[in-house]
Design an enzyme around this catalytic site. Structure first.
Site, PDB file in Angstrom:
ATOM      1  N   GLU A  42       0.836  -1.211   0.000  1.00  0.00           N
ATOM      2  CA  GLU A  42       0.000   0.000   0.000  1.00  0.00           C
ATOM      3  C   GLU A  42       0.863   1.250   0.000  1.00  0.00           C
ATOM      4  OE1 GLU A  42      -2.963  -0.584  -0.783  1.00  0.00           O
ATOM      5  OE2 GLU A  42      -2.779  -2.718  -0.290  1.00  0.00           O
ATOM      6  N   HIS A  92       2.426   2.008  -3.295  1.00  0.00           N
ATOM      7  CA  HIS A  92       1.442   2.663  -4.167  1.00  0.00           C
ATOM      8  C   HIS A  92       1.493   4.184  -4.078  1.00  0.00           C
ATOM      9  CE1 HIS A  92      -0.804  -0.353  -6.181  1.00  0.00           C
ATOM     10  NE2 HIS A  92      -1.342  -0.913  -5.107  1.00  0.00           N
TER      11      HIS A  92
HETATM   12 ZN   LIG Z   1      -2.317  -2.716  -4.950  1.00  0.00          ZN
END
Ligand SMILES: [Zn+2]
Ligand SMILES: *[C@@H]1O[C@H](CO)[C@@H](O)[C@H](O)[C@H]1NC(C)=O
Ligand SMILES: *[C@@H]1O[C@H](CO)[C@@H](O)[C@H](O)[C@H]1NC(C)=O
Ligand SMILES: *[C@@H]1O[C@H](CO)[C@@H](O)[C@H](O)[C@H]1NC(C)=O
Ligand SMILES: *[C@@H]1O[C@H](CO)[C@@H](O)[C@H](O)[C@H]1NC(C)=O
Ligand SMILES: *[C@@H]1O[C@H](CO)[C@@H](O)[C@H](O)[C@H]1NC(C)=O
Ligand SMILES: *[C@@H]1O[C@H](CO)[C@@H](O)[C@H](O)[C@H]1NC(C)=O
Ligand SMILES: *[C@@H]1O[C@H](CO)[C@@H](O)[C@H](O)[C@H]1NC(C)=O
Ligand SMILES: *[C@@H]1O[C@H](CO)[C@@H](O)[C@H](O)[C@H]1NC(C)=O
EC number: 3.4.11.-
Length: 901
Positions: free
Chosen positions: A334, A337
Site C-alpha cells: 500500500e 502505491h
Molecule cells: Zn495494490
C-alpha cells in the site's frame, strides 16, 4: 432561412439522440480541474444511513460542446438544481440523460458552450450509504464497553466506485485537485486524505459540524477517501521521511495490541521507500483506518489508507509468522502505491499492472531490507514462479495488459495474474538491467511523471534512456506484457565444438491441441560449472522475436564437454528451459555429488525440478530422468527447493486415483524419512530458536510426513498431544499436530476440539482448529462440521469453512465428500466468499471429478452461479489436462517411481 435552420437543428438533435454516445470512455472535450466536495453523513438512525452532498467542479472545456458527460451511479440528482456557469453567464441544462451501461450522467445544454477555462459545474446529490463495501458505504461493530452497535461510514472508490458517492469524471487520467468538507454529528470523527483545517457549527442542524480539510494534490478520483466514525486513534507515530509524516491509526480500542505491528511497520515502510525511490512523499499526515468490513485486503487512498480488520490484525501467539509476513507485505504494498499509482498513475485500467506489479515487487524489496531475517522476497518469488509457470501453461490465461471497458471487466483486472506476473515482470527488468540502471530508471520514471498519468510505454522509454541496453526495450517488454503464456527455451549442446543451438516455443501443458506462433524477446545468460556466477543476470545474448532459432553459436565462455551449462541464473526471466539429455545428466551429477551443489543457486535448484517435471508431464523428457534428479534431495537443506518439490509432488499425487496411489505413498515416505530424521523432535525446545525459513521447512516436513502416514511423524505428534505441551510448540507446528491428532483420533477427541472451537472468540485460533477438524476421517462428523460452519451466523465462524474444507480436500480419504459438499452448497458459497476464494475452491475440487458424468453434473450444478461459472472454463481445461496426463503419462511416471521402492 430561419425555418430551415431550425429544421436542420431538429434533425441534428434527432441524429444525436439516435446515435447517442456509445463509448466507455468519457468524451475528451472536458477536463475537471478542481473539485469542492461537501458531504453530510447521517449515521444516527440505523434504519436510515444516508448522505447528501454538493459537488462543485471547476472545468476546462477544450472544444465547444452541447453536453457535459460524467459518471454518477445510484445517486439522486434533481435536474433543476444543477448549475453550469462561467464568470459572466449561466448555461441552462435542457435535459438529463442516463446511460446505465456506462454509468453515464449526461447533461444536455440548451445552447452550445464555447471552449474556455473558468467553468463551474455544481450538482447537489443524495444517496443511501451502500451496504456492500463499495462507494460510500456503512459498516458496524459492537462497542465492547457500552455493548452498543456502532455504525461508521467510509469510502472505497477504487476502481470505479467514486461515481456511487458523488458525480465525477471517474477515470484515472482525469486528475484534479480536491477539497473535501464533511458534515457530521459532533459525536463522530471525520477524516479525509488531508489534515483538518477547522470545524464549524452547521448552520441549521443541531449538534452537527462542517469540517473542512486541506486541498489534496492533483490526483485521480479512485484515490479520494473520507470517513465518519467513532473509532479510537492510537499509536501516533512520525515517519522518518523528509516531511516527518504523522501516522495515526484508527481502530476499536480492544484491537490495539493486534494492530501494533501495522502501526509500527507502516511509517518504517514509507520512509524506506522514500529513500529508495528518492522522491519525497508529499503529505504531512497519513490516517490508517482499520475497518470491520472491506471489499479488498487494503486500499492505498492517498493519506488515508484503509485496512480490512479481519485480514490485517495479527496475534503472534496464535497466528503463524507466515501470515504476519504476508500482512507486512500488504502494508508495504500500500505504501509503495503512494509512488506507483498515487503520484504516477496509470492512464487507464488496461495498464493496471503498472501500479500493481511494481507495488508488489517493491513490497518484497522493502521487507527484505527491513526484515532481512525473514528472507521473504526470495521465498515468495519462488512460490510465485511455481504458480505462474503452472497457470500460464494453459489456454485460459490473459496478458497482464489487456483492453478493458465495462466496470465489471475493470474489476476482473484485479486478479492475481496481474499482481503476480506484474511483480515477476518488474523483477525481470531489475535483474536484466542490474541494480544501478534499474534504480536510475525507476527514479527518473517517478520524478518525470508525478501528478501525471502514463501508460507502460513511458516506463519502457525511460528505462531504455537510463540504460546502455543495445536492444529496443519497448519491443522486448511488450512481448511479455501484451501476450499471455511464456516460452520454453530448448538448449542443445554440440559437445565436440562447444557451441549451442537454442530455440523457443510457447510452453503448453497440452501441446497437441494448441499450436501457436507466439514468440518472446528472451534474454539469455549462461552459467558454466567452471564459473558458477549466479549473480550475473544481465543478458549475454538475445533470442529475438521473431527468430526461428540460434544455431551453433559459440558462447562468450566456451563450455567444456564435461561440465554442465545452465541458462537463466536465479530464474530472473520467466521462461522454462530444456536441455539435451547429457547436459541434464551433468547437472544432476553436480547436484548429487559436488560440494555446495556445484554452486547452483537455490532458486535454480527449485526451478530445475519444476521444469523437468513439467517436461516429463508433456513427454518432452522422461520421468526416469525427472526422478533421477530427485536423488539429490537427501543432501538438500534449504527451504526453497524443498517447498517447490513438495508442492509439485503433492499435485502429482492428487492426480492419481486411489488404486494407484499406494506406490506413490511409499515413494513419498522414503523421500520424507531422512528429511524428518534431520528435523528437531516436536518436544525439542530448540524448535523455538529456528529461523523463519527453517521453521517453515519443519512445518512442511511434518505436514507432509503425517499426511503420507509416516509412523515416525504420528509418534511425534502423540508425544506432544497433551494440551500444555501443544501450547509450547511454535504456532506454525501446532496446526500440523492438531490435524494429525484428529486424523488418528476418535469421536470424543473431535468433539472436544469442536467445543473449544465453538467457545473461542479468537479468529486465528478458530482458523487453526477448523483446519484441524477438517482432517477427520469420519465423514459423518466432517460433513456435520461443514454444515455447521456454513450455517453459522457469525461471519468469522462461517468463513472458517474455507480452512476446514481445504484441509479435507488435501486428504485422499476426505476429498470426495468435501468436493460434493462444495458443489452441493455452491449457491451459499457464492454468497459468502470472494471470486478468488471460489476459484481456488473450484480448482481444488476438479481433481476429484474423473468421469464424464462428473463433468456433466458439474456444469449442471454450477449453472447460473456467477462466481463459480466464471472460472469454470479454467477448471474444465485443468481437468482435461489431468485426464490427458492420466491416459498418456501416468504409467511412465509409476514405472519410473517403481525403481525407488
Ligand atoms: Zn495494490
Ligand atoms: C456530448 O458531447 C461530446 C463532445 O462534444 C460528443 O462527442 C458526444 O457525442 C455528446 N454526447 C451525447 C450523448 O450527445
Ligand atoms: C440504489 O439506491 C437506493 C436508494 O438510494 C437503494 O434502495 C438501492 O438499493 C440502491 N441500489 C443498489 C444497486 O445499491
Ligand atoms: C454493490 O452495490 C452497487 C450499487 O450500490 C452495485 O453497483 C454493485 O454491483 C454491488 N456490488 C455487489 C458485489 O453486489
Ligand atoms: C453485536 O452484538 C449483537 C448481540 O450481542 C449481535 O447480535 C451482533 O451480531 C453483533 N454485531 C457485530 C457486528 O458483531
Ligand atoms: C452485552 O450484550 C450481551 C447480549 O446482548 C449480554 O449477554 C451482555 O451481558 C451484555 N454486556 C454488558 C456489559 O452489558
Ligand atoms: C483458447 O482460448 C481462446 C480465447 O481465450 C479461445 O477462443 C479458444 O477456443 C481456446 N482454445 C481451446 C482449444 O479451447
Ligand atoms: C528446438 O530444438 C529442439 C532440439 O534441437 C528440437 O527438438 C525442437 O523441435 C526445436 N523446436 C522448435 C520449435 O524449433
Ligand atoms: C462418526 O461420527 C458419528 C457422529 O459423531 C458417529 O455417530 C459415528 O459413530 C462415527 N463413526 C465412527 C466409525 O467412528
Amino acid at each position: 432561412m430561419r425555418g430551415l435552420a431550425s429544421l436542420v437543428q431538429v434533425l441534428l438533435l434527432l441524429l444525436a439522440a439516435v446515435a447517442g454516445y456509445e463509448h466507455y470512455r468519457l468524451p475528451e472535450v472536458i477536463e475537471p480541474q478542481h473539485y469542492e466536495l461537501s458531504v453530510l453523513t447521517h449515521l444516527e438512525d440505523a434504519a436510515e444511513l444516508r448522505f447528501e452532498g454538493l459537488v462543485r467542479i471547476s472545468l476546462r472545456i477544450l472544444e465547444p460542446t452541447k453536453n457535459i458527460t460524467l459518471h454518477a451511479k445510484n445517486l439522486s440528482i434533481a435536474q433543476q438544481d444543477i448549475r453550469l456557469s462561467d464568470k459572466d453567464n449561466a448555461y441552462a441544462i435542457s435535459r438529463v440523460q442516463i446511460i446505465d451501461k456506462y454509468d453515464y450522467f449526461i447533461m444536455h445544454l440548451a445552447n452550445v458552450v464555447p471552449s474556455g477555462e473558468d467553468y463551474e459545474l455544481s450538482i447537489p446529490f443524495s444517496g443511501e450509504l451502500n451496504s456492500n463495501t463499495t462507494g460510500y458505504y456503512w459498516s458496524s461493530y459492537n462497542d465492547t464497553v457500552t455493548n452498543e452497535t456502532r455504525y461508521l461510514a467510509v469510502t472505497q472508490f477504487s476502481p470505479t466506485f467514486a461515481r456511487l458517492a458523488f458525480p465525477c469524471f471517474d477515470e484515472p487520467a482525469l486528475k484534479a485537485t480536491f477539497q473535501v468538507k464533511l458534515g457530521l454529528h459532533k459525536s463522530f470523527t471525520g477524516i479525509s486524505n488531508t489534515p483538518l483545517i477547522e470545524c464549524k457549527l452547521h448552520e441549521q442542524l443541531i449538534d452537527y459540524n462542517w469540517c473542512t480539510y486541506e486541498p489534496l494534490l492533483r490526483t485521480s478520483t479512485y484515490l479520494v477517501g473520507y470517513a465518519v466514525h467513532n473509532l479510537s486513534s492510537t499509536g501516533v507515530q512520525y515517519s522518518k521521511n523528509s516531511l516527518r509524516t504523522r501516522f495515526s491509526s484508527w481502530l476499536q480500542p480492544q484491537l490495539t495490541k493486534e494492530a501494533q505491528f501495522l502501526i509500527n511497520f507502516a511509517p518504517q515502510a514509507l520512509s524506506y521507500l522514500e529513500n529508495l525511490l528518492q522522491y519525497d512523499f508529499p503529505l504531512r499526515k497519513v490516517d490508517q483506518l482499520v475497518v470491520p468490513t472491506h471489499k479488498f485486503t487494503a486500499m492505498e487512498n492517498w493519506g488515508m489508507t484503509t485496512f480490512n480488520q479481519a485480514r490485517m490484525l495479527h496475534n503472534d501467539a496464535e497466528q503463524p509468522l507466515q501470515e504476519k509476513q504476508s500482512k507486512a507485505s500488504t502494508v508495504a504494498h500500500e505504501y509503495a502505491h503512494q509512488w506507483f499509482g498515487n503520484l504516477v498513475t496509470m492512464h487507464w485500467w488496461s495498464d493496471l499492472w503498472l501500479k500493481e506489479g511494481p507495488s508488489t515487487y517493491f513490497a518484497y524489496l522493502t521487507l527484505d531490507a527491513l526484515m532481512p531475517a525473514w528472507k521473504f522476497g526470495e521465498y515468495t518469488i519462488a512460490k510465485q514462479l511455481q504458480h505462474f509457470f503452472k497457470r500460464d501453461a494453459l489456454n485460459e490465461t490473459r496478458a497482464i495488459w489487456r483492453e478493458v471497458a465495462q466496470p465489471a471487466e475493470i474489476l476482473e483486472q484485479f486478479g492475481d495474474y496481474v499482481y503476480e506476473k506484474g511483480a515477476l515482470t518488474m523483477r525481470m527488468l531489475h535483474k536484466l538491467l542490474g541494480e544501478q540502471q534499474f534504480f536510475k530508471g525507476i527514479r527518473a520514471y517517478i520524478a518525470q511523471n508525478v501528478y501525471k498519468s502514463v501508460g507502460q510505454a513511458e516506463l519502457w522509454r525511460i528505462m531504455q534512456e537510463s540504460s546502455d541496453l543495445g536492444v529496443d526495450l519497448t519491443e522486448i517488454m511488450n512481448s511479455w506484457t501484451l501476450q499471455h503464456g511464456y516460452p520454453l527455451v530448448t538448449v542443445t549442446r554440440d559437445y565436440a565444438t562447444g557451441s549451442v543451438s537454442i530455440n523457443q516455443t510457447r510452453f503448453w501443458l497440452q501441446p497437441a491441441e494448441y499450436e501457436s506462433s507466439n514468440c518472446w524477446w528472451i534474454p539469455l545468460s549462461f552459467v558454466l560449472q567452471s564459473r558458477p556466477q549466479f549473480e550475473q543476470t544481465q543478458a549475454q545474448l538475445w533470442l529475438k522475436c521473431p527468430q526461428a532459432a540460434l544455431l551453433d553459436i559459440s558462447l562468450p565462455q566456451r563450455a567444456l564437454p564435461t561440465e554442465w551449462l545452465l541458462l537463466n541464473p536465479q530464474v530472473s526471466s520467466i521462461y522454462r528451459v530444456n536441455y539435451d539429455a547429457n547436459n541434464w545428466r551433468l547437472l544432476i551429477k553436480a547436484l548429487k555429488s559436488s560440494a555446495n551443489f556445484g554452486g547452483i543457486h537455490a532458486l535454480n535448484r527449485a526451478q530445475l525440478m519444476d521444469d523437468l517435471f513439467a517436461l516429463a508431464a508433456t513427454n518432452a523428457q522422461s520421468y526416469e530422468l525427472a526422478f533421477s534428479l530427485l536423488e539429490y534431495l537427501p543432501r538438500e537443506r534449504e527451504l526453497l527447493p524443498w517447498s517447490t518439490v513438495l508442492a509439485l509432488l503433492e499435485s502429482l499425487q492428487q492426480l492419481l486415483p486411489v488404486e494407484q496411489s499406494t506406490q506413490f505413498k511409499h515413494f513419498m515416505q522414503q523421500l520424507l524419512t531422512p528429511l524428518l530424521a534431520r528435523c528437531h523432535k516436536l518436544n525439542d525446545a530448540a524448535l523455538s530458536q529456528l529461523s523463519s525459513q527453517q521453521l517453515e521447512l519443519h512445518r512442511l516436513a511434518y505436514a507432509q510426513a503425517c499426511r503420507y502416514g509416516l509412523a515416525a511423524c504420528q509418534e511425534q505428534t502423540q508425544l506432544v498431544s497433551a494440551n500444555d505441551e501443544l501450547m509450547q510448540l511454535p504456532v506454525e507446528l501446532r496446526g500440523v499436530v492438531y490435524c494429525s491428532l484428529i486424523e488418528q483420533g476418535n469421536e470424543l477427541q473431535f468433539e472436544q476440539l469442536l467445543q473449544r472451537f465453538q467457545q473461542s472468540s479468537q479468529v486465528g485460533q478458530q482458523r487453526l482448529w477448523a483446519s484441524a477438524l477438517g482432517c477427520s476421517r469420519n465423514h459423518t462428523q466432517l460433513l456435520q462440521f461443514l454444515d455447521y460452519l456454513l450455517q453459522a451466523s457469525k461471519a468469522t465462524t462461517s468463513s472458517c469453512y474455507l480452512q476446514a474444507v481445504t484441509s479435507a480436500l488435501r486428504h485422499q480419504y476426505a476429498a470426495v465428500p468435501a468436493t460434493n459438499h462444495i458443489l452441493q452448497h455452491a449457491l451459499e458459497l457464492d454468497n459468502k466468499f470472494s471470486p478468488a476464494q471460489i476459484k481456488q475452491l473450484l480448482l481444488s475440487t476438479i481433481g476429484n471429478l474423473h468421469s464424464e458424468a462428473d463433468k456433466a453434473t458439474l456444469q449442471q450444478q454450477l449453472k447460473g452461479i456467477k462466481k463459480f461459472e466464471q472460472p469454470l472454463q479454467l477448471a474444465l481445461e485443468t481437468r482435461a489436462v489431468h485426464q490427458d496426463w492420466l491416459l498418456q503419462r501416468s504409467e511412465n511416471m509409476l514405472q519410473a517411481l517403481a525403481k525407488y521402492i
